[in-house]
Design an enzyme around this catalytic site. Sequence first.
Site, PDB file in Angstrom:
ATOM      1  N   HIS A   7      23.579  42.528  31.878  1.00 36.38           N
ATOM      2  CA  HIS A   7      25.020  42.625  31.895  1.00 36.38           C
ATOM      3  C   HIS A   7      25.928  42.489  31.196  1.00 36.38           C
ATOM      4  CE1 HIS A   7      28.127  44.236  35.153  1.00 36.38           C
ATOM      5  NE2 HIS A   7      29.057  43.510  34.738  1.00 36.38           N
ATOM      6  N   ASP A  17      31.927  42.750  47.454  1.00 39.56           N
ATOM      7  CA  ASP A  17      32.520  42.963  46.827  1.00 39.56           C
ATOM      8  C   ASP A  17      33.181  44.244  46.798  1.00 39.56           C
ATOM      9  OD1 ASP A  17      33.152  42.186  44.143  1.00 39.56           O
ATOM     10  OD2 ASP A  17      31.419  44.036  43.874  1.00 39.56           O
ATOM     11  N   ARG A  60      41.268  44.436  45.540  1.00 39.80           N
ATOM     12  CA  ARG A  60      42.276  44.076  44.372  1.00 39.80           C
ATOM     13  C   ARG A  60      42.707  44.835  43.252  1.00 39.80           C
ATOM     14  NH1 ARG A  60      36.783  41.792  41.659  1.00 39.80           N
ATOM     15  NH2 ARG A  60      38.663  41.407  39.898  1.00 39.80           N
ATOM     16  N   SER A  92      32.818  38.562  41.680  1.00 39.03           N
ATOM     17  CA  SER A  92      32.312  39.613  41.858  1.00 39.03           C
ATOM     18  C   SER A  92      30.961  40.553  41.154  1.00 39.03           C
ATOM     19  CB  SER A  92      33.892  41.187  41.755  1.00 39.03           C
ATOM     20  OG  SER A  92      33.425  42.053  41.252  1.00 39.03           O
ATOM     21  N   LYS A 140      27.416  40.839  42.723  1.00 37.46           N
ATOM     22  CA  LYS A 140      25.794  41.587  42.107  1.00 37.46           C
ATOM     23  C   LYS A 140      23.889  40.961  41.941  1.00 37.46           C
ATOM     24  CE  LYS A 140      29.503  43.894  41.166  1.00 37.46           C
ATOM     25  NZ  LYS A 140      30.845  44.628  40.992  1.00 37.46           N
TER      26      LYS A 140
HETATM   27  N1  URA Z   1      33.492  44.496  36.935  1.00 40.77           N
HETATM   28  C1  URA Z   1      32.974  44.002  38.587  1.00 40.77           C
HETATM   29  O1  URA Z   1      31.977  44.135  39.151  1.00 40.77           O
HETATM   30  N2  URA Z   1      34.478  43.231  39.531  1.00 40.77           N
HETATM   31  C2  URA Z   1      35.276  42.575  38.486  1.00 40.77           C
HETATM   32  O2  URA Z   1      35.911  42.037  39.298  1.00 40.77           O
HETATM   33  C3  URA Z   1      34.973  42.663  37.175  1.00 40.77           C
HETATM   34  C4  URA Z   1      34.763  44.328  36.865  1.00 40.77           C
END
Ligand code: URA
Length: 434
Positions: free
Chosen positions: A82, A161, A168, A183, A187
């Site tokens: 990622h 999320d 946010r 966050s 995932k």
């Molecule tokens: N990418 C994400 O998936 N979440 C965040 O909070 C910041 C970047």
Amino acid sequence: MRMYDIIEKKKRGGELSEGEIRELISLFTKGDIPDYQMSALLMAIYFKGMTEKETSILTDAMANSGDTVDLSAFGSGTVDKHSTGGVGDKTTLIVAPIVAAAGGIVAKMSGRGLGHTGGTVDKLESFPGFRTSLSADEFVSQVKRCNIAVIGQSADLAPADKLLYALRDVTATVDSIPLIASSIMSKKLAAGTRSIVLDVKCGSGAFMNTPEAARELASAMVSIGKSRGRNTAAVITNMDIPLGHAIGNALEVKEAIEVLKGKGPDDLREVCLTLSSVMLSLSLGISESEGMALAKDTLESGRAHLKFSEWIREQGGDESYALSPEKFGEAKYKLPLIAKSGGYIASTNAEKIGLAAAKLGAGRETKDSVIDPRAGIILHKKPGDMVSRGDVIATLYTEKQHTLAEAEAMLYESLVMSDSPIEKQKLIFGIIGG
Ligand code: URA
């Protein structure tokens, strides 16, 4: 649980219990906590932070708030990579086939472009026919056939999320380390791989602008992954300068294929080999130096390029583009960016360059904008390079002629020139948790 008490506790710097965090996420996902109370809690977390234990539990609760992918049938070799987001970041297109051709299993969900950053799903869709949306069965069958599947994110993955991120975004609470780390990792945990490698970008084109901040985020994510039983490591890489020369979807695909054919820019190859070595180390249980030797051999032997073509074909794309990338063609309009004076390029602002590429059609201005696969920028010169007046620094490509003047002005703004030579910037700032 009274939400008022939870907000009050965090406001005073207290540690939330496992039960409180799990109930809070469960109720919020069901719509039983109003946004104003959750916003207040997010702001309290922003100022008071979270302990490692709280962050790990929050991540796990978010990961289990919706669908999770079960990859256990593939054993211990499954690995995800990622990136926290960058400009010209086409590394997935290169590392996925290297790792798969060397024996790892790459099963991942990727994002689309966001703001100034590009997304792997948009890049892959440059191939006619390529399918980025597969059912769960199709995804598993694709992984079985060729050890790689990369698809867009399922709508039901970590829904908590999605809801929290939307809040946010409008309450100025995005840039909190525990909230970003939970966050991203929620995932990754839901997507099911045994190993996770994070490419934490650092610099003007990244979330984290300094190596110290990037290291703090990387450590938080590695510690969440390990606490949840996943092999996790992070590589901190430079994003002050776009990676490689190409920015824009088909342009980046073509550059990735050059690297897979043993050519292409040195910076891009170095970052890809480092990421591949860490992914192979975690997924095959070998050392990073063994992983590096294996990654280099897989790339240099042409096995990675063959695997790439197979992957594109098996996921529905037209393989002939992977073998003959000139088939992607060129955008209708192009404009050279000419050096107005001689000297050295001292620095670039990667964010501005990414926004200029998006303006040309490589990214979205609104959620519903349609991407032009052939739009973007090729940077012929990068920081450290010497230029003479009149040299072509970059070429802009677009299908929309009217965007050229604004994108050209943005590019000029993004460049800082110097009269004296500039030391090349570091590319990799460190590896955490390998
Ligand atoms: N990418 C994400 O998936 N979440 C965040 O909070 C910041 C970047």
